[in-house]
Scaffold this motif. Structure first.
Motif, PDB file in Angstrom:
ATOM      1  N   SER A 155      65.737 -30.729  -3.932  1.00 35.10           N
ATOM      2  CA  SER A 155      65.039 -29.497  -3.610  1.00 35.10           C
ATOM      3  C   SER A 155      65.984 -28.301  -3.655  1.00 35.10           C
ATOM      4  O   SER A 155      65.662 -27.254  -4.225  1.00 35.10           O
ATOM      5  CB  SER A 155      64.423 -29.635  -2.215  1.00 35.10           C
ATOM      6  OG  SER A 155      63.742 -28.473  -1.863  1.00 35.10           O
TER       7      SER A 155
ATOM      8  N   ASN C 100      58.219 -36.252  -7.328  1.00 35.51           N
ATOM      9  CA  ASN C 100      59.519 -36.056  -6.700  1.00 35.51           C
ATOM     10  C   ASN C 100      60.015 -37.362  -6.136  1.00 35.51           C
ATOM     11  O   ASN C 100      59.246 -38.283  -5.896  1.00 35.51           O
ATOM     12  CB  ASN C 100      59.396 -35.036  -5.564  1.00 35.51           C
ATOM     13  CG  ASN C 100      58.939 -33.702  -6.072  1.00 35.51           C
ATOM     14  OD1 ASN C 100      59.728 -32.883  -6.505  1.00 35.51           O
ATOM     15  ND2 ASN C 100      57.642 -33.489  -6.042  1.00 35.51           N
ATOM     16  N   ASP C 105      59.592 -33.834  -0.412  1.00 36.11           N
ATOM     17  CA  ASP C 105      59.534 -32.982  -1.597  1.00 36.11           C
ATOM     18  C   ASP C 105      58.185 -33.102  -2.285  1.00 36.11           C
ATOM     19  O   ASP C 105      57.651 -32.134  -2.815  1.00 36.11           O
ATOM     20  CB  ASP C 105      60.642 -33.369  -2.590  1.00 36.11           C
ATOM     21  CG  ASP C 105      62.017 -32.994  -2.075  1.00 36.11           C
ATOM     22  OD1 ASP C 105      62.991 -33.682  -2.426  1.00 36.11           O
ATOM     23  OD2 ASP C 105      62.102 -32.002  -1.329  1.00 36.11           O
ATOM     24  N   GLU C 106      57.641 -34.314  -2.294  1.00 31.49           N
ATOM     25  CA  GLU C 106      56.359 -34.522  -2.946  1.00 31.49           C
ATOM     26  C   GLU C 106      55.262 -33.760  -2.210  1.00 31.49           C
ATOM     27  O   GLU C 106      54.368 -33.186  -2.809  1.00 31.49           O
ATOM     28  CB  GLU C 106      56.040 -36.019  -2.996  1.00 31.49           C
ATOM     29  CG  GLU C 106      54.757 -36.393  -3.685  1.00 31.49           C
ATOM     30  CD  GLU C 106      54.776 -36.084  -5.172  1.00 31.49           C
ATOM     31  OE1 GLU C 106      55.840 -35.775  -5.716  1.00 31.49           O
ATOM     32  OE2 GLU C 106      53.697 -36.126  -5.777  1.00 31.49           O
ATOM     33  N   PHE C 109      55.531 -30.099  -2.996  1.00 32.61           N
ATOM     34  CA  PHE C 109      55.366 -29.769  -4.407  1.00 32.61           C
ATOM     35  C   PHE C 109      54.177 -28.867  -4.736  1.00 32.61           C
ATOM     36  O   PHE C 109      54.352 -27.804  -5.343  1.00 32.61           O
ATOM     37  CB  PHE C 109      55.318 -31.076  -5.199  1.00 32.61           C
ATOM     38  CG  PHE C 109      55.361 -30.912  -6.682  1.00 32.61           C
ATOM     39  CD1 PHE C 109      54.354 -31.401  -7.480  1.00 32.61           C
ATOM     40  CD2 PHE C 109      56.421 -30.279  -7.294  1.00 32.61           C
ATOM     41  CE1 PHE C 109      54.399 -31.275  -8.846  1.00 32.61           C
ATOM     42  CE2 PHE C 109      56.482 -30.137  -8.665  1.00 32.61           C
ATOM     43  CZ  PHE C 109      55.463 -30.639  -9.442  1.00 32.61           C
TER      44      PHE C 109
END
Lengths: 280, 216, 509
Positions: A155, C100, C105-106, C109
């Motif tokens: 990220s 991801n 993170d997913e 997203f």
């Protein structure tokens, strides 16, 4: 611009099964009107602060400086100082084992490089020590590289790239590489299992004996799988708005803090001094 | 698990190809990412093999070995995309990851220049001409010469630092007997030969498998 | 538009398709309803779900005619990202729909793509994590999660932007009963919050009581439309005639329990194969199965497992796998079915204990020679460029006896017309048969299949069942790892449930 197309919120949604604080997730509500819940974001901020690393851009800077060291063939003393400087953030991020490994390797190599064959009466050591010198020149690059690789979350990496205005056509493939790379090992294992079950090229030695065939057996299923995965990924990504025009933000906030600027200046000093001839 | 889990529905395989609009779409970029990851794996394997066999100076033959095994990946990507920019982006992404993992920064420049040229060559044949694709692959493989550059261009710097450490000129020559212009040419020639073999193998696989299965 | 989804004379043919996938679809779905699209394979339900969320015609190209409005957006006129905040999608394959590497993170997203601020994104993540009960999973890598957990993440990510519509394409094909129950819970909650839900499914039972309407597709048309109470009132025979999977799994579950207890009794009295404790109606099956011959594969004090980061070990009760049997291996995902199967085929060494082949303890290598595993993803197992070549791989092609055997196997498996085709161009079920064919050619006596009926409709599931029976009749020992109750109840001669037998030590449950 994205809230204009939604219709008015559903009048009375029974939210008995949901938490009372779920005001913002009423379907159809404009997505920008959420109330920031203090406790939730505090938790996530804490998570961000837990990993003590520098801003990705600082890491990039350190990488470039390490490369410059090669250009300017710095002296041993400068090199030692720089290596120590580079190892500090690595240790600060908690990667003790890696730091120790690098420190040890560097110490050994530098030692070998400083050996005087004449004094020892072993002329062939020249080759060894010359090689060692070569490796020590490359080591700062590897150290900064390892630091960048192992302490940057995907990220943060993506965020940094977007902040540096890298085009989407480079950012997206990078995201996919990070996502897909680890799964290749698993795919490879499955394929080898399948090959073992079929009795083709079962052992390691067999693989080497028929290289073209082995390559075919391993690569073709891998590539077939890759094309399928690429399609599934594309479908999923499109429905999640990857191709959208406009800014893409990130959940991590990267900021150049005081320690970042400090680090950047500090690593420049020995290099500058060396170039100026102060350190010999 | 694959997309085509339902037995009668074959359309999943063939219908997902992006439209041929000259620009790189999101689906194209994802395909590039997937293939870049595979190519990166090939590079890692090549690094392992070359360091094993030639010790510290293994990176001399790294591009050659990588060129030998990556033909399929390259050819399939070129066929799947069929438009300009794909090969360039893949080269750039690979170079980026190599740079970040600690390779010399000049190698990043090599990974931009050569892939762009390779892309243009392939484009000239509309990504269909086998001969031009082969040439394109050879050019692309030179993009990995970056990691070797320190060995030659930094030779002077290296010698200077050796002298600074008090090494004798005779012994320095002894060390560098291996690394001279001759080796340079051998290495470059090796890349050429391996890339031709690897590319030819890749095209053979394309015909045997991917075209026959209808993936391209 | 009052309706959330409005299709007017929608027709579609895929770019390289030979026939129309959808023909003149007229459908109107009001807000807040839960619609189930069902039908046999290839009927068009997946295609229609793609029309709804805009993937057709933007991603899947072809000839599209008619009008489609989803959440007020005209899917042909506007780009697909207009629909992103309005419609969330969940797909069939848990392994390939996350973009991801990490869970958090997913989840972030979709929000990142919409340009939300970091505080907003983190706030939403915390909320969604609470609602879907995935707070403990946030920092984990998706790669290491189970299928059920992955689908939960997918569903969570799909609701990040508070969509008005959720489109799910066979979300439960790869899930076990526990994960399905969890998914049902979540869907019920989401429906209660007012979201319109469209689900294309084969496995219908879990939607009883949640779905409002059922749309049956057939060859691209809408064949029937039922209100929920009408549909649930239909007789099982009627459902089966439409090619659909069963709505009521109770009889199947009872049969499975019976088969399980049968196996348990057998395991308890391994020394006495004709135990008088078998009083149930399935006595005939058991007697028939056991009286045939001595076991091909037996385990003795076997403990399976592996060390490393996700270390895991489980002790297995002593098993006897006999030729002519079709043994079902069940239990929720993560209880060790895959590990057991890999140990039985010699791909992993046992942690302790022995596996006996024909009564003699052997090394894993011998097991690999004797057994074959048809993997869940058959693509890893196909290496050649034609079906015939695939069967002859590793064998001497100049031997006429082998060629003859190959032709016979091709015929038995109904693959003769595909003999020259590339295996990768076949359908999933056909690829399965090719893999089995290659096992038969190698003379394998133990054939294990890992989830062979994931995502299959009734007809194809029955085909797989028949194939298993065929193999058993040829004297092979067949082991099927499955969470498909209909397959297990209908075709297995005995069932081992790893959950109920043996104990496990697993740090990550």
């Amino acid at each position: 611009m994205h809230s204009s197309s939604s219709t008015e919120p559903v009048a009375s949604s029974s939210q008995t099964s949901l938490q009372p604080s779920v005001v913002a997730t009423t379907p159809g509500a404009p997505i920008c009107s959420a109330v920031v819940d203090g406790s939730a974001s505090k938790q996530s901020n804490q998570r961000a602060r837990a990993s003590r690393t520098l801003d990705p851009r600082t890491k990039l800077f350190m990488l470039l400086v390490a490369n410059l060291m090669l250009f300017f063939h710095v002296s041993v003393i400068t090199q030692i100082i720089m290596v120590v400087l580079f190892l500090i953030p690595l240790a600060a991020a908690g990667r003790w084992k890696l730091t120790m490994n690098f420190a040890l390797t560097y110490a050994v190599l530098t030692g070998l490089g400083l050996l005087d064959p004449e004094a020892l009466g072993l002329p062939w050591i020249h080759v060894v020590s010359a090689l060692a010198v070569g490796c020590t020149m490359m080591l700062p690059c590897f150290i900064t590289g390892a630091y960048a690789f192992t302490t940057t979350s995907p990220s943060a990496f993506i965020c940094a790239m977007r902040r540096m205005h890298a085009p989407e056509s480079v950012v997206i493939p990078c995201v996919v590489v990070i996502r897909f790379f680890p799964t290749i090992a698993e795919d490879y294992r499955q394929i080898r299992n399948a090959m073992a079950l079929r009795g083709i090229a079962a052992g390691g030695w067999e693989l080497v004996r028929h290289p073209a065939q082995s390559l075919e057996y391993i690569l073709i299923p891998l590539l077939m799988n890759a094309t399928n995965v690429a399609q599934d990924l594309s479908v999923a990504a499109l429905t999640k708005g990857l191709g959208r025009e406009g800014t893409h933000t990130s959940r991590t906030e990267i900021r150049m803090r005081f320690v970042d600027w400090l680090m950047m200046i500090v690593v420049l000093i020995p290099l500058a001094l060396d170039i100026a001839g102060v350190i010999r | 698990m694959t997309a085509s889990n339902s037995p009668a529905d074959n359309t999943n395989q063939n219908s997902g190809k992006p439209a041929k609009s000259g620009k790189l779409e999101v689906a194209d970029l994802i395909t590039i990412g997937v293939f870049a990851a595979l190519y990166f794996v090939m590079v890692c394997v090549a690094t392992l093999v070359s360091t094993l066999f030639t010790g510290g100076f293994g990176s001399i033959f790294l591009p050659a070995i990588a060129a030998l095994i990556s033909g399929c990946v390259y050819m399939l990507l070129a066929a799947r995309l069929g438009k300009f920019g794909g090969i360039t982006v893949m080269g750039v992404v690979i170079g980026l990851f190599l740079f970040i993992s600690g390779h010399f920064v000049l190698s990043f420049i090599a990974s931009i220049v050569f892939p762009v040229v390779a892309d243009l060559i392939a484009k000239a044949g509309k990504y269909k001409s086998k001969a031009l694709l082969l040439v394109s692959y050879v050019v692309f493989s030179y993009g990995l010469t970056g990691p070797i550059l320190p060995l030659w261009f930094m030779k002077d710097a290296y010698i200077a630092s050796l002298q600074a450490r008090g090494k004798d000129a005779a012994y320095i020559d002894g060390v560098f007997a291996n690394i001279n212009t001759g080796t340079f040419f051998v290495s470059m020639a090796a890349i050429l030969v391996c890339a031709i073999i690897g590319g030819w193998f890749g095209q053979k696989m394309m015909k045997k498998h991917f075209i026959k299965a209808g993936i391209v | 538009m009052a309706a959330e989804i409005y299709s007017n004379n929608v027709s579609f043919t895929y770019e390289h398709g030979d026939k129309s996938a959808l023909i003149d679809i007229m459908l109107s779905i009001p807000k807040g309803q839960c619609i189930v699209l069902c039908g046999t394979s290839g009927c068009g339900k997946t295609t229609y779900s793609r029309v709804v969320n805009g993937l057709i015609p933007q991603f899947f190209h072809g000839e599209f005619s008619g009008e489609q409005h989803t959440c007020g957006i005209n899917t042909t006129a506007d780009p697909i990202d207009k629909l992103t905040p309005l419609a969330g999608s969940v797909f069939q394959n848990p392994k390939t729909q996350y973009f991801n590497a990490k869970v958090i993170d997913e989840l972030a997203f979709p929000a990142e793509n919409m340009g939300l601020s970091p505080e907003e994104i983190n706030h939403r993540i915390a909320e969604i994590a609470r609602r879907f009960n995935i707070e403990s999973l946030l920092d984990r890598s998706i790669f290491h999660l189970s299928g059920g957990q992955k689908q939960r993440i997918a569903l969570a990510a799909a609701t990040m932007l508070s969509p008005m519509l959720l489109v799910l394409d066979e979300p439960t094909s790869n899930l076990d009963s526990v994960a399905i129950a969890q998914m049902r819970e979540l869907i019920a909650q989401l429906k209660a919050s007012g979201i319109t839900i469209v689900i294309a499914e084969h496995r219908l039972a879990w939607l009883n009581g949640i779905a409002d309407r059922y749309i049956i597709f057939d060859n691209g048309h809408i064949a029937h439309e039922y209100e929920a109470d009408e549909f649930l009132a239909l007789s099982p025979g009627c459902i089966a005639a439409m090619g659909l999977r069963a709505l009521d799994l109770q009889p199947y579950r009872q049969r499975i329990k019976a088969l399980e207890s049968l196996t348990d009794t057998q395991l308890a009295s391994t020394s006495d194969t004709n135990s008088s404790g078998l009083a149930s109606a399935q006595h005939d099956d058991a007697a028939a199965a056991h009286s045939v011959s001595s076991p091909l594969l037996s385990t003795h004090d076997l403990v399976i497992g592996y060390r490393g980061r996700d270390s895991f070990s489980r002790s297995i009760p002593d098993l006897d796998l006999c030729p002519g049997q079709i043994i079902g291996l069940m239990g929720h995902n993560g209880c060790g079915k895959t590990t057991l199967v890999r140990t039985l085929t010699g791909l992993i060494k046992p942690a302790s204990g022995t596996v006996l082949l024909n009564g003699k303890p052997v090394k894993p290598r011998a097991l690999t020679r004797a057994g074959f595993l048809v993997m869940q993803d058959v693509n890893y197992q196909l290496f050649s460029d034609s079906v015939r070549e695939e069967l002859l791989l590793g064998l001497d092609e100049s031997d006429p006896a082998i060629i003859k055997r190959c032709d016979q196997v091709l015929e038995d498996l109904d693959l003769t017309r595909f003999a020259g085709r590339h295996p990768m161009s076949l359908s999933g079920g056909q690829k399965q048969r090719v893999a089995i064919g290659s096992a038969l050619m190698c003379g394998k006596d133990l054939i294990i299949l890992d989830e062979p009926t994931s995502g299959l409709d009734r007809y194809h599931m029955e085909q797989v069942g028949e194939l298993l029976r065929q193999l058993a009749e040829q004297g092979k020992t067949v082991l099927v790892v499955t969470h498909d109750e209909e397959l297990a109840a209908g075709w297995c001669t005995s069932i081992i449930n790893l959950e109920h037998n043996g104990s496990t030590t697993n740090p990550n449950s």
